[in-house]
Design a protein around this motif. Structure first.
Motif, PDB file in Angstrom:
ATOM      1  N   TYR A   1      26.057 110.507 -33.569  1.00 12.72           N
ATOM      2  CA  TYR A   1      27.107 111.260 -32.744  1.00 12.72           C
ATOM      3  C   TYR A   1      28.031 109.916 -32.383  1.00 12.72           C
ATOM      4  CZ  TYR A   1      23.930 108.275 -29.678  1.00 12.72           C
ATOM      5  OH  TYR A   1      23.347 107.034 -28.994  1.00 12.72           O
ATOM      6  N   ASP A   2      29.119 110.663 -31.829  1.00 15.45           N
ATOM      7  CA  ASP A   2      30.385 109.610 -31.581  1.00 15.45           C
ATOM      8  C   ASP A   2      29.978 109.051 -30.077  1.00 15.45           C
ATOM      9  OD1 ASP A   2      32.152 110.612 -33.946  1.00 15.45           O
ATOM     10  OD2 ASP A   2      31.389 112.366 -32.863  1.00 15.45           O
ATOM     11  N   LEU A   3      30.793 107.808 -30.020  1.00 15.11           N
ATOM     12  CA  LEU A   3      30.864 106.799 -28.738  1.00 15.11           C
ATOM     13  C   LEU A   3      32.140 107.276 -28.222  1.00 15.11           C
ATOM     14  CD1 LEU A   3      29.178 103.569 -29.693  1.00 15.11           C
ATOM     15  CD2 LEU A   3      28.206 105.519 -28.582  1.00 15.11           C
ATOM     16  N   TYR A   4      33.187 107.389 -29.327  1.00 10.51           N
ATOM     17  CA  TYR A   4      34.396 108.123 -28.896  1.00 10.51           C
ATOM     18  C   TYR A   4      35.240 108.341 -30.050  1.00 10.51           C
ATOM     19  CZ  TYR A   4      37.375 104.316 -31.134  1.00 10.51           C
ATOM     20  OH  TYR A   4      38.004 103.677 -32.232  1.00 10.51           O
ATOM     21  N   GLY A   5      36.450 109.182 -29.727  1.00  8.48           N
ATOM     22  CA  GLY A   5      37.222 109.442 -30.795  1.00  8.48           C
ATOM     23  C   GLY A   5      38.553 109.681 -30.639  1.00  8.48           C
ATOM     24  N   TYR A   6      39.410 109.559 -31.576  1.00  3.94           N
ATOM     25  CA  TYR A   6      41.063 109.591 -31.293  1.00  3.94           C
ATOM     26  C   TYR A   6      41.632 110.052 -32.674  1.00  3.94           C
ATOM     27  CZ  TYR A   6      45.398 108.021 -29.661  1.00  3.94           C
ATOM     28  OH  TYR A   6      46.744 108.305 -28.988  1.00  3.94           O
ATOM     29  N   PHE A   7      42.969 110.654 -32.520  1.00  5.53           N
ATOM     30  CA  PHE A   7      43.821 111.505 -33.375  1.00  5.53           C
ATOM     31  C   PHE A   7      44.950 110.745 -33.403  1.00  5.53           C
ATOM     32  CE2 PHE A   7      46.418 114.632 -34.933  1.00  5.53           C
ATOM     33  CZ  PHE A   7      45.758 115.129 -36.154  1.00  5.53           C
ATOM     34  N   ALA A   8      45.346 110.352 -34.698  1.00  9.86           N
ATOM     35  CA  ALA A   8      46.733 109.937 -34.991  1.00  9.86           C
ATOM     36  C   ALA A   8      47.496 110.916 -35.955  1.00  9.86           C
ATOM     37  CB  ALA A   8      46.457 108.660 -35.773  1.00  9.86           C
ATOM     38  N   PRO A   9      48.350 111.345 -35.410  1.00  5.83           N
ATOM     39  CA  PRO A   9      49.319 112.400 -36.105  1.00  5.83           C
ATOM     40  C   PRO A   9      49.742 111.859 -37.675  1.00  5.83           C
ATOM     41  CG  PRO A   9      49.962 112.292 -33.932  1.00  5.83           C
ATOM     42  CD  PRO A   9      49.088 111.275 -33.951  1.00  5.83           C
TER      43      PRO A   9
ATOM     44  N   ASP B   1      31.481 116.538 -31.854  1.00  7.83           N
ATOM     45  CA  ASP B   1      30.188 117.223 -31.894  1.00  7.83           C
ATOM     46  C   ASP B   1      29.012 116.997 -30.829  1.00  7.83           C
ATOM     47  OD1 ASP B   1      31.458 118.453 -34.024  1.00  7.83           O
ATOM     48  OD2 ASP B   1      30.425 117.126 -35.635  1.00  7.83           O
ATOM     49  N   ASP B   2      28.527 118.170 -30.701  1.00  9.72           N
ATOM     50  CA  ASP B   2      27.476 117.975 -29.786  1.00  9.72           C
ATOM     51  C   ASP B   2      26.348 117.304 -30.421  1.00  9.72           C
ATOM     52  OD1 ASP B   2      26.749 119.990 -31.495  1.00  9.72           O
ATOM     53  OD2 ASP B   2      25.575 121.120 -30.085  1.00  9.72           O
ATOM     54  N   TYR B   3      25.408 116.791 -29.683  1.00 11.79           N
ATOM     55  CA  TYR B   3      24.156 116.092 -30.397  1.00 11.79           C
ATOM     56  C   TYR B   3      22.929 116.197 -29.407  1.00 11.79           C
ATOM     57  CZ  TYR B   3      25.475 112.085 -27.003  1.00 11.79           C
ATOM     58  OH  TYR B   3      25.668 111.370 -26.283  1.00 11.79           O
ATOM     59  N   HIS B   4      21.926 115.880 -30.233  1.00 12.66           N
ATOM     60  CA  HIS B   4      20.378 115.694 -29.548  1.00 12.66           C
ATOM     61  C   HIS B   4      19.904 114.552 -29.935  1.00 12.66           C
ATOM     62  CE1 HIS B   4      20.487 120.480 -29.322  1.00 12.66           C
ATOM     63  NE2 HIS B   4      21.325 120.228 -30.550  1.00 12.66           N
ATOM     64  N   LEU B   5      19.286 114.047 -28.726  1.00 12.71           N
ATOM     65  CA  LEU B   5      18.765 112.719 -28.931  1.00 12.71           C
ATOM     66  C   LEU B   5      17.384 112.715 -28.442  1.00 12.71           C
ATOM     67  CD1 LEU B   5      20.861 109.883 -27.208  1.00 12.71           C
ATOM     68  CD2 LEU B   5      20.466 110.187 -29.731  1.00 12.71           C
ATOM     69  N   LEU B   6      16.379 112.187 -29.362  1.00  9.07           N
ATOM     70  CA  LEU B   6      15.061 112.166 -29.069  1.00  9.07           C
ATOM     71  C   LEU B   6      14.348 110.876 -29.241  1.00  9.07           C
ATOM     72  CD1 LEU B   6      12.624 114.065 -28.491  1.00  9.07           C
ATOM     73  CD2 LEU B   6      12.106 114.097 -30.899  1.00  9.07           C
TER      74      LEU B   6
ATOM     75  N   VAL C   1      23.764 116.616 -25.344  1.00 11.53           N
ATOM     76  CA  VAL C   1      25.165 116.411 -24.947  1.00 11.53           C
ATOM     77  C   VAL C   1      26.075 117.376 -25.742  1.00 11.53           C
ATOM     78  CG1 VAL C   1      27.294 114.991 -24.630  1.00 11.53           C
ATOM     79  CG2 VAL C   1      24.869 114.125 -24.226  1.00 11.53           C
ATOM     80  N   GLY C   2      26.718 118.303 -24.902  1.00 16.58           N
ATOM     81  CA  GLY C   2      27.453 119.347 -25.782  1.00 16.58           C
ATOM     82  C   GLY C   2      29.082 118.721 -26.180  1.00 16.58           C
ATOM     83  N   LYS C   3      29.501 119.713 -27.040  1.00 15.49           N
ATOM     84  CA  LYS C   3      31.007 119.178 -27.398  1.00 15.49           C
ATOM     85  C   LYS C   3      31.765 118.525 -26.288  1.00 15.49           C
ATOM     86  CE  LYS C   3      30.863 122.201 -31.570  1.00 15.49           C
ATOM     87  NZ  LYS C   3      31.504 123.412 -32.204  1.00 15.49           N
ATOM     88  N   ARG C   4      32.767 118.021 -26.670  1.00 16.82           N
ATOM     89  CA  ARG C   4      33.631 117.505 -25.854  1.00 16.82           C
ATOM     90  C   ARG C   4      34.930 116.884 -26.559  1.00 16.82           C
ATOM     91  NH1 ARG C   4      30.237 114.243 -28.184  1.00 16.82           N
ATOM     92  NH2 ARG C   4      30.105 111.902 -27.756  1.00 16.82           N
ATOM     93  N   ALA C   5      36.343 117.185 -25.824  1.00 14.13           N
ATOM     94  CA  ALA C   5      37.473 116.967 -26.378  1.00 14.13           C
ATOM     95  C   ALA C   5      37.438 115.487 -26.685  1.00 14.13           C
ATOM     96  CB  ALA C   5      38.531 117.400 -25.538  1.00 14.13           C
ATOM     97  N   ALA C   6      38.119 115.104 -27.911  1.00 10.72           N
ATOM     98  CA  ALA C   6      38.405 113.815 -28.098  1.00 10.72           C
ATOM     99  C   ALA C   6      39.229 113.097 -27.381  1.00 10.72           C
ATOM    100  CB  ALA C   6      38.574 113.580 -29.685  1.00 10.72           C
ATOM    101  N   ASP C   7      40.502 113.637 -27.020  1.00  8.93           N
ATOM    102  CA  ASP C   7      41.373 113.142 -26.292  1.00  8.93           C
ATOM    103  C   ASP C   7      42.362 114.173 -25.533  1.00  8.93           C
ATOM    104  OD1 ASP C   7      42.994 114.957 -28.185  1.00  8.93           O
ATOM    105  OD2 ASP C   7      43.635 113.282 -29.553  1.00  8.93           O
TER     106      ASP C   7
END
Length: 696
Positions: A668-676, A638-643, A624-630
């Motif tokens: 790897y992340d199930l989700y992410g969020y940014f608080a300024p 980050d991207d990740y590899h599962l085996l 699964v490649g990189k993806r925007a958090a918000d």
């Protein structure tokens, strides 16, 4: 191995699927495999005959891959992305980049979830895959059958029905972090006209996140599920299927973990806060079937009662990073829903020269989403009640235009009525709010398919999807309850499907474009906790390729590759945690993803008292490649590899096996969020674990 190796590896495997089977066919004892049958349109059809992409995972594969809930199945499907909080009730599904940027409510979903033909909220994808026969992921708008719930696609889950012969199974597993699973099912004839089946599963583990307050696992999640069903043959043409089931998950709450997580990931909070966290889903269904000479009438009635309660906790570490002092803050969210659905459908019989279906549907939902208390008591309690009525009339047909051409046309007219009542406490006063919303809309599709050869079909399709407007579940005051707009989707797909005559190898591919107007975007201000409803347009385009091969020597290969370019196409200002710019990537949607699976089955000579041992081996890889958090694109996950792997030895009816999950120990992340201005949080998935199991 990093990302560039994945497309080459997957494409090489898919290419082999066109070469290796030629060797398999030269074997005298080559046996044809049954074609994959799907119930995407309510009746059994060959997947190759459908003018859109369908991913299918059968019950055997679910067990071998240890897919214990629907969320795990979706995360393992290329082209599907999931944002979830680590708890049991909050999740967002994107299919091919289509889905709410941030859902407005528990009722806001772009993907239809159906269990045995009746709808269920996608907030329940944490429910287990107990005694499941098959799960289908339908990609692209499915508005004809599912209306405003199928804007991006649909997930169909089919459970095992009672049979006319006694059968059953049992399995038990134990692994690291005290993971355990016990499951059993039994069914068969009770009388000459009545058959029954009962299945049960109990499981649990230590939580993979630790609590610095006591240096112990954050909690010990437990789940229990059971289902009972009766199949009654009223006449030679009429049958009734009654089922009742209950799923409960305890001690599993939403998580907000300060990044970077550390190894092991750790929070600092009161250990007792998850003691009362609980999610329960109960379902009762009645399905009546009557077969005419040229058609089948199906009436499905279902009632679902769901309940979830749990805290949302800003632990000491997160509070300190956000400049709020060193004390934790939490509030309790409590959600209830009572859902009644009724579908009356008349359809052609499987194998008919012309496929057609027509029907009527109705559903009524009464639900609530409350915040009865927080760290400081109940002085700022919030109570929100919602009623939703949905009506629909629909029809779809696939018929031949010429010897090699088939046209599919489908249309649905829907009506939605919603009401909302809120009660907001604060400053010793109580404010109330009442609103209503009515909407009507048309969805459907048109597709053209061409049989290039008896084994290969080319198709093109257009679908219109719709996600109705509604009311914000998370409003902190009446001013935040302004209804949000409906989202509208135009979707285009071109593809091909190839399946060899003996069913031993296949290759499917597609390219697509999705344009969404007024996608849903929940605005959240981390400093004030204020939320409101906004909208933004999005666009996604991409391509998919998937293939499989089964050889006579016991080897089997499956592979899938997905590319998605998903962007926000309008700017949105005034969001508490930062404006959204046109051109930003759709959050949680990875540009690249892919899977590669290898299975091996081989009969072995007798040894150690085993008369006819058979080796069963399975290896599954996922990227699964990189993806925007918000939506603001503050940072990337980050991207990740599962085996994952499973190695079993079967003898007669018993099998003994070992399993390994996340063997590369990716965090790897199930989700992410940014608080300024500089705080990022999310929740990591479980790391590497090993275990053993036995099944009979």
């Amino acid at each position: 191995m990093r990302f560039p190796a994945l497309p080459a590896l997957s494409l090489s495997t898919l290419a082999l699927s066109l070469v290796l089977p030629a060797q398999a066919q030269s074997t005298d004892d080559a046996a044809a495999l049954p074609a994959i049958t799907v119930n995407a349109r309510g009746t059994g059809e060959n997947d190759k005959d459908l003018p859109y992409t369908v991913n299918v995972m059968d019950g055997v594969t679910l067990e071998e891959r240890r897919m214990l809930n629907v969320e795990q199945v979706l995360r393992a499907t290329p082209g599907v992305n999931v944002n979830s909080s680590g708890g049991a009730n909050v999740s967002t599904i994107y299919i091919r980049g289509v889905g709410a940027l941030y859902p407005m409510s528990m009722d806001d979903s772009s993907v239809a979830l159906n269990v045995d033909g009746s709808p269920l909220s996608t907030r329940h994808i944490s429910i287990g895959t107990l005694d499941v026969d098959q799960i289908e992921v339908l990609k692209g708008p499915q508005g004809t059958l599912f209306g405003g719930m199928g804007e991006a696609g649909a997930v169909n889950l089919t459970t095992r029905r009672p049979t006319r012969e006694w059968e059953g199974y049992a399995r038990a597993e134990y692994g690291q972090e005290r993971q355990f699973l016990t499951e059993a099912a039994v069914g068969g004839p009770l009388t000459d006209k009545l058959a029954g089946r009962f299945a049960i599963r109990a499981g649990g583990s230590d939580h993979w996140i630790e609590n610095a307050r006591n240096d112990q696992p954050l909690s010990k999640p437990r789940d229990l599920a059971f289902r009972g069903s009766l199949l009654w043959d009223l006449t030679s043409r009429t049958s009734a299927l009654v089922s009742a089931e209950r799923h409960q998950i305890r001690h599993l709450g939403e998580q907000l973990v300060l990044m970077p997580y550390g190894r092991p990931p750790t929070v600092d909070m009161d250990p007792s806060l998850l003691d009362d966290a609980k999610k329960t889903v109960e379902r009762y269904t009645l399905q009546l079937d009557h077969r005419f000479d040229g058609a089948k009438l199906t009436a499905t009635s279902a009632y679902t009662d769901s309940y979830n309660i749990g805290p949302v906790v800003y632990d000491r570490r997160l509070q300190s990073a956000m400049g709020r002092g060193s004390s934790e803050f939490w509030n309790v969210d409590e959600a209830r829903e009572h859902l009644f659905t009724q579908d009356l459908r008349l359809a052609s019989l499987p194998g008919s020269d012309v496929f057609w279906v027509t029907g009527l549907s109705y559903s009524h939902a009464t639900r609530s989403y409350d915040t009865p208390r927080n760290t400081y008591g109940d002085a700022s309690a919030k109570y929100r009640d919602f009623d939703t009525d949905r009506y629909g009339i629909y029809g779809e047909m696939t018929y031949s235009l010429a010897s090699k051409w088939k046209l599919t046309t489908g249309l649905r007219q829907s009506w939605v009525k919603k009401t909302y009542a809120g009660e907001y406490h604060g400053g010793g006063a109580v404010q109330t709010d009442h609103r209503k919303l009515d909407d009507s809309f048309t969805t459907g599709r048109v597709a053209l398919a061409y049989a290039l050869t008896p084994s290969t079909t080319l198709y093109g399709s257009y679908g219109r999807g719709y996600n109705p407007g509604g009311f914000n579940d998370y409003a902190a005051q009446p001013a935040d309850s302004e209804p949000y707009k409906a989202a509208e989707t135009n979707s285009y797909e071109l593809g091909f499907k190839f399946l060899s005559a003996d069913g031993r190898y296949g290759l499917n591919g597609s390219v697509y474009l999705n344009q969404v107007r007024n996608n849903h975007l929940l605005s959240y201000d981390s400093a004030t906790y204020v939320v409101n409803a906004l909208n933004a347009d999005t666009r996604s385009k991409g391509a998919e390729l998937q293939g499989n091969v089964r050889l006579d020597n016991g080897l089997g290969f499956t592979a899938g590759l997905s590319y998605i370019d998903a962007k926000i196409t309008t700017a949105v200002a005034g969001i508490g945690d930062g404006d959204v710019q046109s051109g930003n990537r759709v959050p949680d949607v990875s540009r690249w993803s892919g899977t590669l699976g290898v299975t091996y089955r081989h009969a072995m000579p007798a040894f150690l008292g085993l008369s006819a041992p058979v080796l069963n081996a399975r290896l599954d890889y996922q990227y699964v490649g990189k993806r925007a958090a918000d939506p603001q694109n503050h940072f990337d996950l980050d991207d990740y590899h599962l085996l994952n792997a499973r190695l079993g030895l079967a003898n007669g009816r018993a099998e003994y096996y070992v399993w390994g999950s996340n063997l590369l120990n990716e965090q790897y992340d199930l989700y992410g969020y940014f608080a300024p201005p500089s705080v990022a949080y999310g929740v990591p998935a479980r790391g590497r674990t090993l275990g053993v199991g036995v099944s009979y």
